[in-house]
Design a protein around this motif. Structure first.
Motif, short mmCIF file in Angstrom:
data_model
loop_
_atom_site.label_atom_id
_atom_site.label_comp_id
_atom_site.label_asym_id
_atom_site.label_seq_id
_atom_site.Cartn_x
_atom_site.Cartn_y
_atom_site.Cartn_z
N VAL A 1 28.43 47.31 91.76
CA VAL A 1 29.48 48.31 91.64
C VAL A 1 29.71 48.57 90.15
O VAL A 1 29.96 47.66 89.38
CB VAL A 1 30.79 47.83 92.31
CG1 VAL A 1 31.89 48.85 92.12
CG2 VAL A 1 30.54 47.54 93.77
N ALA A 2 29.64 49.83 89.79
CA ALA A 2 29.87 50.20 88.39
C ALA A 2 31.37 50.30 88.14
O ALA A 2 32.10 50.95 88.89
CB ALA A 2 29.19 51.52 88.07
N ARG A 3 31.84 49.62 87.11
CA ARG A 3 33.26 49.66 86.76
C ARG A 3 33.45 50.53 85.54
O ARG A 3 32.66 50.47 84.60
CB ARG A 3 33.78 48.26 86.46
CG ARG A 3 33.84 47.38 87.65
CD ARG A 3 34.49 46.09 87.27
NE ARG A 3 34.74 45.26 88.43
CZ ARG A 3 35.33 44.10 88.38
NH1 ARG A 3 35.71 43.60 87.22
NH2 ARG A 3 35.53 43.42 89.47
N GLN A 4 34.51 51.28 85.56
CA GLN A 4 34.84 52.08 84.40
C GLN A 4 35.85 51.31 83.55
O GLN A 4 36.73 50.63 84.07
CB GLN A 4 35.45 53.41 84.81
CG GLN A 4 34.46 54.32 85.50
CD GLN A 4 35.10 55.66 85.84
OE1 GLN A 4 36.30 55.82 85.77
NE2 GLN A 4 34.27 56.60 86.24
N ALA A 5 35.69 51.43 82.26
CA ALA A 5 36.62 50.77 81.37
C ALA A 5 37.97 51.48 81.44
O ALA A 5 38.03 52.70 81.58
CB ALA A 5 36.08 50.80 79.95
N PRO A 6 39.04 50.71 81.36
CA PRO A 6 40.37 51.37 81.40
C PRO A 6 40.57 52.25 80.17
O PRO A 6 40.17 51.90 79.07
CB PRO A 6 41.36 50.20 81.40
CG PRO A 6 40.58 48.99 81.05
CD PRO A 6 39.13 49.30 81.26
#
Length: 78
Positions: A68-73
């Protein structure tokens, strides 16, 4: 499993080729009377093992969930 498959392919089809010479693999000298049929069977068995190993590896790769690709906050206000 793939190494054994390549070994079977080499021994099987190689012994078929060597049937028409005065040489033979040491592992298959006992089967000189059964050549080239036994060589073909061993070679085909090696090909079947190779295909089965590749199919198994492909199914195992598909069974694993994709990461799962996470986006940086993001900082507020931008």
């Amino acid at each position: 499993m793939q190494r054994f498959a390549f070994l079977f392919i080499l021994l099987g089809f190689g012994s078929v080729a060597l049937t028409y010479t005065d040489r033979q693999f040491i592992l298959l000298m006992w089967a000189e009377d059964y050549q080239p049929v036994l060589g073909i069977v061993v070679g085909v068995l090696g090909v079947a093992m190779l295909v089965a190993g590749l199919v198994r590896d492909k199914k195992a790769a598909q069974a694993q969930p994709a990461p799962v690709a996470r986006q940086a906050p993001q900082e507020p206000g931008r």
